[in-house]
Design a protein around this motif. Structure first.
Motif, PDB file in Angstrom:
ATOM      1  N   LEU A   8       0.812  -1.219   0.000  1.00 26.67           N
ATOM      2  CA  LEU A   8       0.000   0.000   0.000  1.00 26.67           C
ATOM      3  C   LEU A   8       0.848   1.272   0.000  1.00 26.67           C
ATOM      4  O   LEU A   8       1.724   1.403  -0.839  1.00 26.67           O
ATOM      5  N   GLU A   9       0.608   2.227   0.940  1.00 22.07           N
ATOM      6  CA  GLU A   9       1.251   3.538   0.881  1.00 22.07           C
ATOM      7  C   GLU A   9       2.748   3.408   0.644  1.00 22.07           C
ATOM      8  O   GLU A   9       3.427   2.649   1.315  1.00 22.07           O
ATOM      9  N   LEU A  10       3.274   4.200  -0.280  1.00 24.05           N
ATOM     10  CA  LEU A  10       4.582   3.869  -0.823  1.00 24.05           C
ATOM     11  C   LEU A  10       5.677   4.897  -0.564  1.00 24.05           C
ATOM     12  O   LEU A  10       6.725   4.576   0.005  1.00 24.05           O
ATOM     13  N   LYS A  11       5.468   6.150  -0.965  1.00 23.32           N
ATOM     14  CA  LYS A  11       6.565   7.114  -1.064  1.00 23.32           C
ATOM     15  C   LYS A  11       7.303   7.297   0.254  1.00 23.32           C
ATOM     16  O   LYS A  11       8.540   7.294   0.300  1.00 23.32           O
ATOM     17  N   HIS A  12       6.571   7.449   1.348  1.00 21.63           N
ATOM     18  CA  HIS A  12       7.176   7.635   2.672  1.00 21.63           C
ATOM     19  C   HIS A  12       8.075   6.455   3.017  1.00 21.63           C
ATOM     20  O   HIS A  12       9.194   6.621   3.508  1.00 21.63           O
ATOM     21  N   GLN A  13       7.589   5.248   2.755  1.00 25.28           N
ATOM     22  CA  GLN A  13       8.322   4.052   3.131  1.00 25.28           C
ATOM     23  C   GLN A  13       9.558   3.823   2.265  1.00 25.28           C
ATOM     24  O   GLN A  13      10.590   3.358   2.748  1.00 25.28           O
ATOM     25  N   VAL A  14       9.477   4.167   0.990  1.00 28.69           N
ATOM     26  CA  VAL A  14      10.637   4.022   0.111  1.00 28.69           C
ATOM     27  C   VAL A  14      11.780   4.898   0.604  1.00 28.69           C
ATOM     28  O   VAL A  14      12.944   4.465   0.658  1.00 28.69           O
ATOM     29  N   SER A  15      11.465   6.119   0.982  1.00 28.61           N
ATOM     30  CA  SER A  15      12.484   7.027   1.494  1.00 28.61           C
ATOM     31  C   SER A  15      13.108   6.472   2.761  1.00 28.61           C
ATOM     32  O   SER A  15      14.339   6.522   2.938  1.00 28.61           O
ATOM     33  N   LEU A  16      12.284   5.924   3.648  1.00 26.90           N
ATOM     34  CA  LEU A  16      12.797   5.349   4.893  1.00 26.90           C
ATOM     35  C   LEU A  16      13.722   4.166   4.611  1.00 26.90           C
ATOM     36  O   LEU A  16      14.783   4.020   5.222  1.00 26.90           O
ATOM     37  N   ILE A  17      13.325   3.310   3.671  1.00 22.80           N
ATOM     38  CA  ILE A  17      14.134   2.137   3.317  1.00 22.80           C
ATOM     39  C   ILE A  17      15.504   2.563   2.793  1.00 22.80           C
ATOM     40  O   ILE A  17      16.538   2.005   3.182  1.00 22.80           O
ATOM     41  N   ARG A  18      15.522   3.550   1.924  1.00 23.74           N
ATOM     42  CA  ARG A  18      16.795   4.032   1.366  1.00 23.74           C
ATOM     43  C   ARG A  18      17.696   4.587   2.475  1.00 23.74           C
ATOM     44  O   ARG A  18      18.902   4.359   2.482  1.00 23.74           O
ATOM     45  N   ASN A  19      17.095   5.296   3.429  1.00 25.72           N
ATOM     46  CA  ASN A  19      17.879   5.864   4.527  1.00 25.72           C
ATOM     47  C   ASN A  19      18.459   4.767   5.424  1.00 25.72           C
ATOM     48  O   ASN A  19      19.601   4.865   5.879  1.00 25.72           O
ATOM     49  N   VAL A  20      17.675   3.732   5.690  1.00 23.92           N
ATOM     50  CA  VAL A  20      18.168   2.620   6.506  1.00 23.92           C
ATOM     51  C   VAL A  20      19.327   1.929   5.799  1.00 23.92           C
ATOM     52  O   VAL A  20      20.316   1.535   6.426  1.00 23.92           O
ATOM     53  N   ALA A  21      19.209   1.764   4.486  1.00 23.25           N
ATOM     54  CA  ALA A  21      20.284   1.130   3.718  1.00 23.25           C
ATOM     55  C   ALA A  21      21.586   1.896   3.884  1.00 23.25           C
ATOM     56  O   ALA A  21      22.654   1.306   4.114  1.00 23.25           O
ATOM     57  N   VAL A  22      21.512   3.218   3.790  1.00 25.00           N
ATOM     58  CA  VAL A  22      22.712   4.045   3.948  1.00 25.00           C
ATOM     59  C   VAL A  22      23.323   3.839   5.333  1.00 25.00           C
ATOM     60  O   VAL A  22      24.554   3.701   5.479  1.00 25.00           O
ATOM     61  N   LYS A  23      22.472   3.801   6.373  1.00 26.13           N
ATOM     62  CA  LYS A  23      22.968   3.618   7.744  1.00 26.13           C
ATOM     63  C   LYS A  23      23.662   2.265   7.903  1.00 26.13           C
ATOM     64  O   LYS A  23      24.758   2.171   8.457  1.00 26.13           O
ATOM     65  N   VAL A  24      23.007   1.205   7.437  1.00 29.27           N
ATOM     66  CA  VAL A  24      23.563  -0.139   7.595  1.00 29.27           C
ATOM     67  C   VAL A  24      24.870  -0.282   6.832  1.00 29.27           C
ATOM     68  O   VAL A  24      25.843  -0.858   7.331  1.00 29.27           O
TER      69      VAL A  24
END
Length: 286
Positions: free
Chosen positions: A198-214
């Motif tokens: 479902l709702e997408l844009k907010h979560q995509v941004s969060l996923i990309r940010n987590v990837a950078v952190k990890v």
């Protein structure tokens, strides 16, 4: 009195083992070892013939490590999707089982009405109070805020992670990335695709940010994709906009059918055969 059974020219006495091949009907004397590899030999042969002429790949729908192992043994070309509402702690095992194959993971889509049964509520609240020190009134208040009038349209998809528990998505995505990196240290190649419900844009941004952190924390990086499932009619109409945010689509035909025709997949079998038998269905569709 001793009981005996005659099989061919062999007399079997009570307590002796025989085994039955469920595929061929063959009766085998003695107790046979059960092996998924043995049980799948015929299917593996058939699938090898199909591989010679196929143009499509077959992805398995699995929720557990055991299912992933079975899918791999039966010739699946990857997983799509793996639902985390049934499993959130076996990522390493699943990537190990699917070494070198795509693994599409659907982020947590919690059916809240299935997770807490009414009869267990007071017991669960008492346990939470004991473990956290939060009083029962406050816990009941939080439960009330998460209650749903229509569970199929309430906190489904990633809505719980957006509205109440932002750490839900971060926890899952971090677990996926760390599992892939951990397996890479054992020469196992994980190919994750993260699917946002479902709702997408907010979560995509969060996923990309987590990837950078990890990646920064571990000094490693990996290739991954982010996508979504087209499962509501509106998503099909704005697919040209959604494609700007993601790298792959899956289609949720169950929910699309429910929302387009108003059929519940758990109940339609009670009335749809009558429609088909009497041509009523054509009147509904027209």
């Amino acid at each position: 009195m001793m009981q005996v059974v005659v099989v061919g020219y062999k007399v079997l006495r009570k307590g002796e083992w025989i085994s039955l091949n469920g595929s061929t009907g063959e009766v085998i004397l003695g107790q046979q070892l059960l092996s998924l590899l043995t049980l799948c030999d015929d299917l593996a042969t058939f699938m090898s013939w199909a591989d010679e002429i196929r143009h499509l790949k077959t992805m398995a729908n699995v929720d557990t490590l055991a299912d992933a192992l079975t899918a791999r043994q039966n010739g699946a070309h990857g997983i799509g999707p793996c639902r985390t509402k049934h499993m959130i702690s076996d990522f390493e095992g699943i990537f190990r089982a699917m070494d070198g194959l795509l693994v599409t993971i659907r982020l947590l889509d919690p059916p809240l009405y299935e997770l807490i049964l009414e009869g267990e509520l007071h017991h669960i609240v008492r346990e939470l109070t004991s473990e956290t020190g939060i009083n029962e009134e406050e816990i009941f208040s939080r439960i009330e805020k998460l209650s749903e009038v229509n569970p199929m349209l309430g906190y489904r998809g990633c809505r719980l992670g957006i509205s109440s528990y932002l750490e839900l998505t971060e926890m899952q995505v971090r677990a996926i990335f760390e599992a892939v990196i951990s397996m890479s240290n054992h020469d196992i190649k994980g190919l994750p695709e993260i699917m946002v419900p479902l709702e997408l844009k907010h979560q995509v941004s969060l996923i990309r940010n987590v990837a950078v952190k990890v990646f920064s924390e571990t000094g490693s990086s990996l290739s991954y994709k982010v996508g979504t499932m087209i499962e509501v009619p509106r998503a099909t109409l704005i697919a040209n906009e959604i494609v700007e945010e993601v790298e792959f689509f899956l289609f949720g035909t169950n929910d699309l059918t429910q929302m387009t025709f108003g059929y519940n997949r758990d109940d339609f079998g009670k009335f749809l055969p009558i429609y088909l038998a009497t041509d009523i269905i054509y009147g509904i569709c027209s």
